[in-house]
Design an enzyme around this catalytic site. Sequence first.
Site, PDB file in Angstrom:
ATOM      1  CB  CYS A  59      -1.149   0.039   1.021  1.00  0.00           C
ATOM      2  SG  CYS A  59      -2.055   1.643   1.254  1.00  0.00           S
ATOM      3  N   GLY A  83       2.037  10.444   8.333  1.00  0.00           N
ATOM      4  CA  GLY A  83       2.540  10.341   9.840  1.00  0.00           C
ATOM      5  C   GLY A  83       2.979   9.505  10.013  1.00  0.00           C
ATOM      6  CB  CYS A 157      -7.018  -0.703   6.853  1.00  0.00           C
ATOM      7  SG  CYS A 157      -6.657  -1.318   5.112  1.00  0.00           S
TER       8      CYS A 157
END
Length: 316
Positions: A59, A83, A157
Amino acid sequence: SPGKTCCSLADAEDAGLVARRLGAPFYVFDVSQVFRSTVIRDFIEEYQNGRTPNPCADCNQTVNFGALLDRVRVLGADYLATGHYARVEQDPDTGRWLLKKGLDEGKDQSYVLYNLTQEQLARVRLPLGGLHKTEVREIAKKRHFINARKHDSQDICFVPDRDYAKFMEDFTGKHYPPGDFLDENGSRVGTHQGAVRYTIGQRKGLGLAMGAPVYVCAKDMQANTVTVGPEENLFDRIVYADEVNWITIPELTVPLRVTARTRYHQTEQAATVYPAGEGQFRLEFDQPQRAPTPGQAVVLYQGDVVLGGGTIVAVE
């Protein structure tokens, strides 16, 4: 639970509220088709081929620093800041961009960023890499950000309940049928619930009573069998990798001493890496390692700098 995943609708709403508080423009881009056709497709193909995939690394390469970075260029921005807990610096001697571990060792994410190219690293900024998570939360708290106390994301996810096989069956319409558990001599010792449901090194959830603990040691996807055995059968010293990406060097031409991880939060282990053809390397650990698994990333370090890495294709 769904509350422990990343990239949810609630996460996007939180990001929008933070952007509004900062007075920053907020955009939402739909890259779901890229995500489905690359990350999810590769995830399923790897499992179906008996390997254990690494979707987070995929990803980062194709979505976060691929499709999203393309959108950044369209917007006319110079850099993409994320982040991730890692650091990007430029080597003043060689001019190459370097990827380093985040200073917060417990949150370091350099392992899943090993496949970023020089072009991608040059456009990336990782402002959290020099901070600890507690410091980041404190900064967010002082600025009254809605996510200051938000829990850490966990799991994959798109499979929040960790039932990978059910997700794959729902996505593909295929059924992964039961088959035979075999012992190390090839004798049938039980029935498994579909070979895709098991990973190398797994002990829990096998449902076998064999008088001593046994672990998944091998899978044959064509025969739909899962071989189990004692834990000592899991240890290997040599790892072969392909789809290699070098960061600090343009290519590997001579053996190098390194430390290496074959799993995300594994403690690095001493090893020597050898050239093994274009886009490949052979890694020999000083000591045998438990369950290095085809499909997983093997990432090489020299100190806190990522030398490079690749995908495990075989062990011995």
